[in-house]
Design a protein around this motif. Sequence first.
Motif, PDB file in Angstrom:
ATOM      1  N   CYS A   1     -57.265   9.868   6.648  1.00 12.66           N
ATOM      2  CA  CYS A   1     -58.515  10.333   6.049  1.00 12.66           C
ATOM      3  C   CYS A   1     -59.562   9.228   6.096  1.00 12.66           C
ATOM      4  O   CYS A   1     -59.290   8.084   6.469  1.00 12.66           O
ATOM      5  CB  CYS A   1     -58.283  10.759   4.598  1.00 12.66           C
ATOM      6  SG  CYS A   1     -57.044  12.059   4.408  1.00 12.66           S
TER       7      CYS A   1
ATOM      8  N   THR B   1     -62.565   7.344   1.426  1.00 15.96           N
ATOM      9  CA  THR B   1     -62.517   7.901   0.062  1.00 15.96           C
ATOM     10  C   THR B   1     -61.454   8.977  -0.081  1.00 15.96           C
ATOM     11  O   THR B   1     -61.355   9.614  -1.128  1.00 15.96           O
ATOM     12  CB  THR B   1     -63.881   8.486  -0.319  1.00 15.96           C
ATOM     13  OG1 THR B   1     -64.213   9.530   0.610  1.00 15.96           O
ATOM     14  CG2 THR B   1     -64.962   7.400  -0.277  1.00 15.96           C
ATOM     15  N   ALA B   2     -60.667   9.189   0.974  1.00 15.09           N
ATOM     16  CA  ALA B   2     -59.622  10.218   0.962  1.00 15.09           C
ATOM     17  C   ALA B   2     -60.216  11.594   0.671  1.00 15.09           C
ATOM     18  O   ALA B   2     -59.621  12.419  -0.028  1.00 15.09           O
ATOM     19  CB  ALA B   2     -58.521   9.883  -0.050  1.00 15.09           C
TER      20      ALA B   2
ATOM     21  N   LEU C   1     -59.419  17.084   2.133  1.00 13.16           N
ATOM     22  CA  LEU C   1     -58.033  16.856   1.705  1.00 13.16           C
ATOM     23  C   LEU C   1     -57.632  17.875   0.656  1.00 13.16           C
ATOM     24  O   LEU C   1     -56.473  18.303   0.609  1.00 13.16           O
ATOM     25  CB  LEU C   1     -57.877  15.427   1.166  1.00 13.16           C
ATOM     26  CG  LEU C   1     -56.447  15.004   0.819  1.00 13.16           C
ATOM     27  CD1 LEU C   1     -55.574  14.986   2.071  1.00 13.16           C
ATOM     28  CD2 LEU C   1     -56.433  13.636   0.154  1.00 13.16           C
TER      29      LEU C   1
ATOM     30  N   ALA D   1     -54.122  16.609  -3.971  1.00 13.97           N
ATOM     31  CA  ALA D   1     -55.165  15.682  -3.511  1.00 13.97           C
ATOM     32  C   ALA D   1     -55.634  14.799  -4.655  1.00 13.97           C
ATOM     33  O   ALA D   1     -55.863  13.582  -4.480  1.00 13.97           O
ATOM     34  CB  ALA D   1     -56.328  16.466  -2.917  1.00 13.97           C
TER      35      ALA D   1
ATOM     36  N   ARG E   1     -55.342  10.613  -4.899  1.00 13.64           N
ATOM     37  CA  ARG E   1     -56.468   9.711  -5.160  1.00 13.64           C
ATOM     38  C   ARG E   1     -56.219   8.866  -6.411  1.00 13.64           C
ATOM     39  O   ARG E   1     -56.590   7.689  -6.469  1.00 13.64           O
ATOM     40  CB  ARG E   1     -57.751  10.524  -5.311  1.00 13.64           C
ATOM     41  CG  ARG E   1     -58.177  11.245  -4.028  1.00 13.64           C
ATOM     42  CD  ARG E   1     -59.570  11.855  -4.155  1.00 13.64           C
ATOM     43  NE  ARG E   1     -59.846  12.737  -3.041  1.00 13.64           N
ATOM     44  CZ  ARG E   1     -59.784  14.066  -3.088  1.00 13.64           C
ATOM     45  NH1 ARG E   1     -59.447  14.664  -4.240  1.00 13.64           N
ATOM     46  NH2 ARG E   1     -60.052  14.793  -2.030  1.00 13.64           N
TER      47      ARG E   1
ATOM     48  N   LEU F   1     -53.883   6.052  -5.523  1.00  9.14           N
ATOM     49  CA  LEU F   1     -54.616   5.035  -4.767  1.00  9.14           C
ATOM     50  C   LEU F   1     -55.470   4.178  -5.682  1.00  9.14           C
ATOM     51  O   LEU F   1     -55.575   2.961  -5.504  1.00  9.14           O
ATOM     52  CB  LEU F   1     -55.486   5.699  -3.697  1.00  9.14           C
ATOM     53  CG  LEU F   1     -54.768   6.223  -2.456  1.00  9.14           C
ATOM     54  CD1 LEU F   1     -55.701   7.088  -1.632  1.00  9.14           C
ATOM     55  CD2 LEU F   1     -54.251   5.058  -1.610  1.00  9.14           C
TER      56      LEU F   1
ATOM     57  N   ALA G   1     -49.212   6.842   0.099  1.00 12.89           N
ATOM     58  CA  ALA G   1     -50.586   6.703   0.587  1.00 12.89           C
ATOM     59  C   ALA G   1     -51.023   5.240   0.469  1.00 12.89           C
ATOM     60  O   ALA G   1     -50.711   4.558  -0.510  1.00 12.89           O
ATOM     61  CB  ALA G   1     -51.525   7.597  -0.214  1.00 12.89           C
TER      62      ALA G   1
ATOM     63  N   ARG H   1     -54.361   2.321   1.827  1.00 14.19           N
ATOM     64  CA  ARG H   1     -55.611   2.050   2.534  1.00 14.19           C
ATOM     65  C   ARG H   1     -55.377   0.950   3.562  1.00 14.19           C
ATOM     66  O   ARG H   1     -54.693  -0.026   3.290  1.00 14.19           O
ATOM     67  CB  ARG H   1     -56.696   1.591   1.555  1.00 14.19           C
ATOM     68  CG  ARG H   1     -57.213   2.669   0.632  1.00 14.19           C
ATOM     69  CD  ARG H   1     -58.427   2.142  -0.157  1.00 14.19           C
ATOM     70  NE  ARG H   1     -58.998   3.162  -0.999  1.00 14.19           N
ATOM     71  CZ  ARG H   1     -58.648   3.381  -2.269  1.00 14.19           C
ATOM     72  NH1 ARG H   1     -57.712   2.627  -2.807  1.00 14.19           N
ATOM     73  NH2 ARG H   1     -59.223   4.325  -2.975  1.00 14.19           N
TER      74      ARG H   1
ATOM     75  N   SER I   1     -59.560   3.407   6.708  1.00 15.24           N
ATOM     76  CA  SER I   1     -58.864   4.692   6.612  1.00 15.24           C
ATOM     77  C   SER I   1     -57.907   4.709   5.434  1.00 15.24           C
ATOM     78  O   SER I   1     -57.445   3.673   4.962  1.00 15.24           O
ATOM     79  CB  SER I   1     -58.069   4.967   7.904  1.00 15.24           C
ATOM     80  OG  SER I   1     -58.907   5.015   9.027  1.00 15.24           O
ATOM     81  N   VAL I   2     -57.623   5.924   4.972  1.00 11.05           N
ATOM     82  CA  VAL I   2     -56.534   6.163   4.033  1.00 11.05           C
ATOM     83  C   VAL I   2     -55.465   6.938   4.782  1.00 11.05           C
ATOM     84  O   VAL I   2     -55.731   8.011   5.335  1.00 11.05           O
ATOM     85  CB  VAL I   2     -57.014   6.947   2.797  1.00 11.05           C
ATOM     86  CG1 VAL I   2     -55.818   7.379   1.949  1.00 11.05           C
ATOM     87  CG2 VAL I   2     -57.965   6.114   1.963  1.00 11.05           C
TER      88      VAL I   2
ATOM     89  N   ILE J   1     -51.909   8.920   4.688  1.00  7.49           N
ATOM     90  CA  ILE J   1     -51.055   9.664   3.763  1.00  7.49           C
ATOM     91  C   ILE J   1     -49.827  10.128   4.538  1.00  7.49           C
ATOM     92  O   ILE J   1     -49.939  10.843   5.543  1.00  7.49           O
ATOM     93  CB  ILE J   1     -51.807  10.868   3.167  1.00  7.49           C
ATOM     94  CG1 ILE J   1     -53.085  10.395   2.446  1.00  7.49           C
ATOM     95  CG2 ILE J   1     -50.907  11.646   2.222  1.00  7.49           C
ATOM     96  CD1 ILE J   1     -53.981  11.522   1.997  1.00  7.49           C
TER      97      ILE J   1
END
Length: 847
Positions: free
Chosen positions: A32, A35-36, A61, A70, A74, A77, A104, A106, A110-111, A113
């Motif tokens: 992603c 910011t996912a 997401l 989702a 987040r 993270l 997940a 960073r 990118s993130v 998952i």
Amino acid sequence: MSSPTRVDLSNCDREPIHVPGSIQPHGCLLACDATAARVLRHSANAVAMLGLDGEPNGASLDAVLGLNAAHAVRNTLARSGEPTRAALSFGMGLSSGRIFDIAAHRHESSVLIELEPVEADGMHPLEMARSMIGRVFALDHVDRLVRDTARLIQAMLGYDRVMVYQFSHDGSGKVVSEAKRTHLESFLGQYFPASDIPQQARTLYLRNTIRIIPDIDFEPIGLVPVLDDSGNPLDLSYAHLRSVSPIHCEYLRNMGVAASMSISIVVDGALWGLIACHHYSPRKLSMSRRVAAEMFGEFFSLHLHTLKQKHKLEAAMRARQLLDRFLRDAAWAADIEAMLRGGLDDFASLVPCDGVGMWLNGRWSGRGSGPPEAAISGLVDFIGSVADGKVWATHALASLLPGAEDYSDACSGVLAIPLSQRPRDYLLFFRKELVHTLNWAGNPDKAYQTGPLGDRLTPRKSFAIWKETVHRQAEPWSDAAHEIAEAARVALVEVVLHHNELLADERSRADLRRRMLNEELNHRVKNILAVIKSVVNHPSRDGESLDGYAASLRGRIQAIAHAHDQVIRGDGGGSLRDLVHAELIPYQNTGCAVEVDGPPALLDARAFAVLALVLHELATNAAKYGVLSGQGGRLAVRWRYELEGDCAIEWRESGGPPVTPPDRPGFGTQLIKRSIPFDLGGRVRLDYLPDGLHATFHIPATYVAREAPAPSSRAAPVTAPPAVRKADVSGARVLVVEDQLLIAMDLEQILGGHGVAQVDTAASPAEALRKLQAFTPDVAILDVNLGGESCAPVADELARRQIPFAFATGYSDRSQIPERFLAAPVVRKPFEADSVIGQVSELMRRP
């Protein structure tokens, strides 16, 4: 989908294994934005595995996973302290109704998952990790920790073979522990070359400490797209699902391994080794069990580091004890050379080695493995040409010395400790060629598969290549071995070389002894003058008459004279009983009952001089204010030895006039309270009881002997300081390192009287270094000779911190000043105020 670049053994060190463009099939991956919020890439199996209706790229997401999943991703993270460390969610339900374990993290912009279908395996990761850690928590030896860890992981995770694999300095590895099914061939004790694990793979082992391959014959799942709009591949360095190099797969396949897992062992930021798990059929470990294994691996790394540091400290302490014992024995030995040669077995325990020997005065003595005696002379000459009088070591002697290959099996490693400043005498440690200490632990007829990349990728071929790589090499000498060797050099070189030089040129040494004796006498006279000057300079008590002050002064000077007269006449000290009687003789007709009792006790010169002044002050005060001032009192002076060997001296007055603590401690009271702690490191307690003073003094065992010490002829020369001009030093902060309390007090008075804002005084190098941790002086004054200890460590620290300093000395030359500081200024003893203040001012003006 673009296929990965073809790699082989000629380019495997350049293989881009962190961007393989694919993952393993036991999970799926979504990439992603930062910011996912939106999916940018996905693995080709994501649609089917997640039960999606369409392609996820470009979708939110929330739409792909569902709002709850989702949101949970987040949140994890956000809670993760390390961006590249996976944030975990177990048993997370998606909008499709399917349940996954989710990791997940960073990386760059990118993130990533990773989702794996949940597998019920009956144990929570925290419970499992806690159980594993609890089984090794109390282990206190590295070998036991390493051995039991392999057995524990095999029992808990069920792999057919678990090995603890340790890396060497050159990147090669050794199997140091193994737990396996009974029918399997053993790899325990075997070495493998550095090329078996390429450098970029080692980098990834540091970044991602857990690595699993459930099935070595997996079909890679490509990423969609492989390259982004900028033409860049996705970096999977921290992804658990990252695909595997075909070279590594072939290596495992040739060994018959179908599944593997590795746990990185990271010690002090470096890759110490791996816990390698092999299974001979496909085996998938759930994410929860992998997390437990990862947690255990991190604890194992920390515990291993702690034990290594502990054992290093213990080895250093054992070495220090051995060297201290040698120094004690050397002080009484009539034949130093015979004592050294007889101690070779003890020296062999200083550092791990296969043999030890000594080349001394052209003669050789050896124990264990080493070069043939005919080669020793040439070896010593070679060491003398390269060592420059310092500790020298090599683990590949044959590469440096022609002819050493002839005996490389018995001696490939040498550690040399010089026993003199000239390249002549050495204590030598030897290590055998490493391959001659090994045997292949498995079946010699064992057949291994050979894949398309050749039979190089088999354990036996790897071992053969490693043997070729380390031919004529020994195990390298560690930093700890070098440190112990340097400590041994410092302890041995002065005693041994001094002894040899005496035998080589007795007439020259006799002249040197006379000169040193003259310098020592000169130094003692100047120190005595400095003490007397300090006594004279201290003011009298308020209201004291001139006659009274003169009488006190005469008594103190007589006490000093008596102490130093005893030191010069005797063996450097004197009897405690004789000293007590000498101080109490003037009061024998006062009508006071005096009792003196205690076992034989002989004080060294330092303690004798200090106690002479202390007992004089006690007797003088008792004659003025206590039991010796009138009739009917009683004075008991007793001493005893305590368990640690210290001598406890009691001064107990009773039946005299009432005694009260002084309102303002005068010079005599300060001397009684401070001199023994300051000069000897002992303890003092003063109790002013209604019927008399009760004082207790603890003299450390270092300064007291129950039997007469052997005569000593050792003397030591020192330096002479120039005069410097007087100047303003107001507001300065000064560190004074001086082991004579009276001289230190004199210096404190001089500095304080000229406006110095702060004077911190230390009696030893160790105390000075402790003070420097919290105090930064503008200037320091260092006594050259601190009761047998060198001030060099303090000078080194001051030089490192760029703090100017001068040496204080009563010697006439600079022979006792460390050679590297010969240019440093000096101030002479006894101190003159103008000289001291002028020198301090001069130092403060230096940049």
